[in-house]
Design a protein around this motif. Sequence first.
Motif, PDB file in Angstrom:
ATOM      1  N   SER A   1     -13.500  18.631 -19.253  1.00 42.44           N
ATOM      2  CA  SER A   1     -12.108  18.180 -19.239  1.00 42.44           C
ATOM      3  C   SER A   1     -11.918  17.025 -18.244  1.00 42.44           C
ATOM      4  O   SER A   1     -11.175  16.068 -18.499  1.00 42.44           O
ATOM      5  N   LEU A   2     -12.640  17.104 -17.121  1.00 44.38           N
ATOM      6  CA  LEU A   2     -12.545  16.005 -16.145  1.00 44.38           C
ATOM      7  C   LEU A   2     -13.090  14.670 -16.727  1.00 44.38           C
ATOM      8  O   LEU A   2     -12.527  13.589 -16.534  1.00 44.38           O
TER       9      LEU A   2
ATOM     10  N   ASP B   1     -16.791  28.410 -17.362  1.00 43.56           N
ATOM     11  CA  ASP B   1     -15.539  27.810 -16.868  1.00 43.56           C
ATOM     12  C   ASP B   1     -15.804  26.472 -16.151  1.00 43.56           C
ATOM     13  O   ASP B   1     -15.067  25.478 -16.307  1.00 43.56           O
ATOM     14  N   LEU B   2     -16.901  26.480 -15.388  1.00 47.32           N
ATOM     15  CA  LEU B   2     -17.267  25.230 -14.681  1.00 47.32           C
ATOM     16  C   LEU B   2     -17.577  24.106 -15.680  1.00 47.32           C
ATOM     17  O   LEU B   2     -17.177  22.959 -15.500  1.00 47.32           O
TER      18      LEU B   2
ATOM     19  N   ASP C   1     -16.517  23.865 -18.778  1.00 44.62           N
ATOM     20  CA  ASP C   1     -15.276  23.422 -19.436  1.00 44.62           C
ATOM     21  C   ASP C   1     -14.468  22.486 -18.527  1.00 44.62           C
ATOM     22  O   ASP C   1     -13.905  21.470 -18.950  1.00 44.62           O
ATOM     23  N   TRP C   2     -14.462  22.822 -17.281  1.00 40.85           N
ATOM     24  CA  TRP C   2     -13.704  22.001 -16.306  1.00 40.85           C
ATOM     25  C   TRP C   2     -14.333  20.583 -16.165  1.00 40.85           C
ATOM     26  O   TRP C   2     -13.654  19.556 -16.090  1.00 40.85           O
ATOM     27  N   GLU C   3     -15.673  20.634 -16.150  1.00 42.42           N
ATOM     28  CA  GLU C   3     -16.378  19.342 -16.033  1.00 42.42           C
ATOM     29  C   GLU C   3     -16.106  18.460 -17.250  1.00 42.42           C
ATOM     30  O   GLU C   3     -15.834  17.265 -17.136  1.00 42.42           O
TER      31      GLU C   3
END
Length: 433
Positions: free
Chosen positions: A27-28, A20-21, A23-25
């Motif tokens: 997307s950022l 999840d981390l 994916d978030w990175e």
Amino acid sequence: MARVPSKRDQNMDFHGFLNDLQDWEVSLKEKDKKLKVQSSQEKKKTGIISEAKGVARKAPSVDYSKSVKSIGDISSKFFDEESTPDAATEKEHGNECFKQKKFNEAIDSYSRSIALSPTAVAFANRAMAYLKLKRFEDAEVDCTEALNLDDRYTKAYSRRATARKELGKLKESFEDSEFALRLEPQNQELKKQYADTKALYDKELLAKASEKVKKSSVGEQRVGSTAFKAVSIKEIESGSTNAKGTIGEQKPNQSQDSKFACSGPDLCKNQVMQNGHKVSKKEAKPSIQELALRAVSQAKTEAAKNIKAPKTAYEFELAWRGLSGDRALQAQLLKAVPPATLPKLFRDALTAPLLIDIVKCISTFFPEETELAVELLDTLTKVPRFNMIIMCLTVADKDDLRKTWDEVFSAGAIPIECSEILNKLRMMYCSGP
């Protein structure tokens, strides 16, 4: 009982969290790229608009003005080079007008040329135009101005001679034509002008001399008439009266000197009485030569009173020739010129005859004023073309110089300082020992 999570379950949860981390990175990062792209596009748009607006605002005041200024500079330079008058152009235009006999227009052009840059040629050319219009006084003035700028300009002397002839200044006209011929002795036009002015000047001198003779004759006739009356009265007083009351005439004594043979009423026609003695009219009338000599003597006397330092070689030579035959007056003229100014005074106008004449004049006052004489001799060697003049001297002239040097400048008690200088000068004047 509640189920206790195993290690496997914990590991799976941890991996899910890491995923999840990540994916978030990701997307950022994608959002960040999108934002950068959008911001760059917006900056480009705003930059183009602002540049367009800035050009619209600043072009008239900055870029356009600079271009206008540079164009103005170019055009001004072009017009300065093409349309601004210069002295040479105006003089040439004056020459063209003169050739077309447009003398007034030529004078205007020469005047503009003189205003821009005064030259002897422009003044002399304007003088020629004045001569064509019979404005002789203006022509004389312009020629004088030309000679003030260049005292060796032959045309200025010639044209001034013409102007002065028309003004009735025959003596000055003759002097100008004579000096012009000295500058260009082979010039046929100057020879003709010199002959014409000399003839007119000689005619004027003859007319003046004849007038003086006439006045002198009238004076002598008056003297003779007075003497006749005096003799008549004496005869009357010494005569006798007869019975009829007539006065007896006393006859002259034949034994008296023959010069008293005619007296009283019988006074000879060709004789006049002067101081009680008869003198023939031929003896009483002074000749033209005598009158000329008297005039020359009077002129020299007046010249001696007004001797001043000449400003040009022309003035010096005129004054020098006017005092010819009188070394004392010539020496006075030479002493009036500061020795240091001789090179500038003569420039290239010193001639061999004049140089030799000056040296001879210096020899007349050398013993009394040795230092001045040596200074003059030394300064003359600094006159331009001095060496050329010495080289071109004739054998007779060189012998004359050597004789003057040996008899005057090398004789007697001379101070050592002056003697050394004179020895060096002898080498220069006499071209060797």
